[in-house]
Every structure is written in structure tokens, then in C-alpha cells.
Design a protein around this motif. Structure first.
Motif: not given
Length: 305
Positions: A87-91, A103-104, A230-239, A241-248
Motif C-alpha cells: 500500500k506504500f507502492g513497494i512490491d 513514521a511508518h 513520508a511516503a516518498g521518503m519511506f520508499q527510499d528508506f526501504v530501498a 535498509n532492506a537488509d537491515n532488520p533493525k532499521s526504523e
């Protein structure tokens, strides 16, 4: 007549340091939760709706605790923080054991909020003054380029039992935020003379923190504009931090981003309220004593609802 502001309560946390579901733990004489005191203050201050952000598996329990007693007093709704990022455009599917941060959590309420709103933590007691001032701001001053946070003094927000996380603010001469940085390891220690002081630790280095430093206790005043940013920033954040399970993805990073790009001013509203909260199980007795003292001085009725 402007819409009444909404209160968004972050109640999806894991409570790993506390050891149980502290969102519904009882602290008042009739089993009141900390959230009950916040909602009581919010209703008196003029808020029209409360939205709980929770994990979906808590829904039945939360409804049991809150729906009946709040019926007719304030509109109640629920939003779910989940691991589904579509729902945040991340598939992509990313395995994690804890959610993506505060923030999420706020973004998870996007479909529930169309008016100016305030965000608070479920397990923090903020006091009447903070709600009155924020309601005033959200009904008279707020705009897409003019938002706010409640500024507490860090010395009034510590735990005696371990480290705490705070958004440390840099404030200009007009009372506006210049920056806010999430510090996740703030605690008491002793200086060379044995006097107690506050420090934050980063990369193994300790930095002193003045007790009067204004900090964010996740008590923010926003418009729905924040969801888009936040939605735009979150997409960048996930890209990143995908490999960092503790990132928030923490709330303060969004206002900080907006301020530094000239997208909005954030007023740091000073409050006389003394904050207290439960990070650790050992904090509970102190919170109960603080609430008893407020009841004794008549700040709240013995039975809230």
C-alpha cells in the motif's frame, strides 16, 4: 467552523523492554491505562476523534478496553501497522521481526485521517497543558507549511532504569525547529566529581546533553500533507535498509527533512507539563505514584470515564 483535530495514538509497539502489552496495563485507581488519561485530556481540549494505530491481532483486546467507555464521548477508529508494504507502492517482501518504526506507523493511518491531527505515544503521559496547547495550534495556526511539535525538556523525560530514545531539537530564536535528530541511547551517568548528568551515546562515544534541551516525545501536530512526504521518503528508506532488520523509519526524520528543504516551519511549543512514561517494568510504580499525586491535587477525577 474548522473540523475538530484528530488524536492519533501509536499503540503498535512490541514493548520488548517492558515485557508485556503496556498499552492496556492499568495505572489509575480504577484500572485506567495511560492512554485513558491522554484521551481524557484530548476530549477536554477539543479533539473530535481518536485513531489507534495497532497490530491487527490486538484489535479485539483494544476494542474490549476502549470502545464501550469512549462511546458517545469521542469518535473511535483503528488503523493497522503491518509488514505489507504494497500500500506504500513497494512490491517486495522483506522479512522482519519488528515493524518499520514510528513514521511508518503514522503512514498506516492515511485512510483514517483527513483533518489536522496530533500524534502521541500510547505509553507516555503528557499532561493537560500539552493537549490544550496542541488543540489550540491545530484549530487556529496549522497549515501544510506550518506544523508543530510539543517541546519537553529532556531532564523531565528520563527513566532511572535504563536508556531512552528522544528526538533532540535544535531551536532557533523564534521558537522554530532547525533540526531534530533521533537519539536512541540517552541515559544518566556520573561525571568525574560523581554528579549525575545526562549523556547520549553514538558509535561508542558519549556526548553531554543539557537537561533543558528541548526534545520531541512524539507529540506532533501535522496536516495530512505529512503522509505524502513520508511516503516518498519511506520508499527510499526501504530501498536503503532492506537488509537491515533493525532499521526504523522514525517520525522526526520527516519534519527534519521538510524543515531543511524549506517545505514547512515546525513550531516548538514549550510545555510546562512534566512527562512520564513506562519504558521499563520498573517505571510502573513511579507512574502510579505520579498519577496518584495528580488525583490528590484535583487535576483529574478519580474515575475518568
Amino acid at each position: 467552523m474548522m473540523n475538530k483535530p484528530t488524536l492519533l495514538i501509536l499503540a503498535a509497539g512490541m514493548a520488548s523492554r517492558y515485557g508485556s502489552l503496556k498499552q492496556i496495563d492499568s495505572f489509575g485507581p480504577h484500572g485506567e491505562t495511560i492512554i485513558d488519561y491522554s484521551i481524557y485530556d484530548a476530549i477536554k481540549a477539543g479533539f473530535g476523534k481518536v485513531v489507534f494505530i495497532i497490530r491487527e491481532e490486538f484489535l479485539e483486546k483494544m476494542r474490549e478496553v476502549f470502545d464501550e467507555k469512549l462511546r458517545g464521548k469521542i469518535e473511535v477508529d483503528y488503523a493497522f501497522q503491518s509488514y505489507d508494504l504494497t500500500k506504500f507502492g513497494i512490491d517486495r517482501i522483506i522479512e522482519r521481526s519488528k515493524p518499520w518504526g514510528t513514521a511508518h506507523a503514522v503512514m498506516s493511518a492515511r485512510d483514517k485521517v483527513n483533518e489536522p491531527f496530533c500524534v502521541i505515544n500510547a505509553d507516555d503521559f503528557y499532561g493537560t497543558d500539552a493537549f490544550v496547547k496542541m488543540a489550540q495550534f491545530l484549530t487556529t495556526d496549522v497549515a501544510d507549511d506550518k506544523m508543530a511539535l510539543m517541546g519537553f525538556q529532556v531532564g523531565n523525560t528520563m527513566s532511572d532504569y535504563g536508556y531512552v530514545s528522544r528526538g533532540v531539537c535544535e531551536v532557533d530564536e523564534n521558537g522554530h525547529m532547525k533540526s531534530v535528530t533521533e537519539r536512541t541511547n540517552i541515559y544518566y551517568t556520573d561525571d568525574d566529581q560523581g554528579n549525575r548528568k545526562i549523556v547520549y551515546e553514538e558509535n561508542g562515544v558519549k556526548h553531554d546533553l543539557d537537561p533543558k534541551t528541548r526534545v520531541s516525545m512524539n507529540f506532533w501536530g501535522f496536516t495530512p500533507k505529512i503522509f505524502d512526504v513520508a511516503a516518498g521518503m519511506f520508499q527510499d528508506f526501504v530501498a536503503s535498509n532492506a537488509d537491515n532488520p533493525k532499521s526504523e523509519f522514525f517520525i522526526p526524520t520527516v519534519p527534519d527533512y521538510m524543515v531543511k528543504r524549506g517545505m514547512a516551519d515546525f513550531k516548538v511549543i514549550p510545555t510546562s507539563s512534566k512527562w512520564f512514561g513506562v519504558t521499563y517494568k520498573e517505571d510502573k510504580a513511579m507512574v502510579q505514584q505520579s498519577i496518584s499525586a495528580l488525583l490528590a491535587e484535583g487535576a483529574y477525577p478519580e474515575k475518568l470515564f
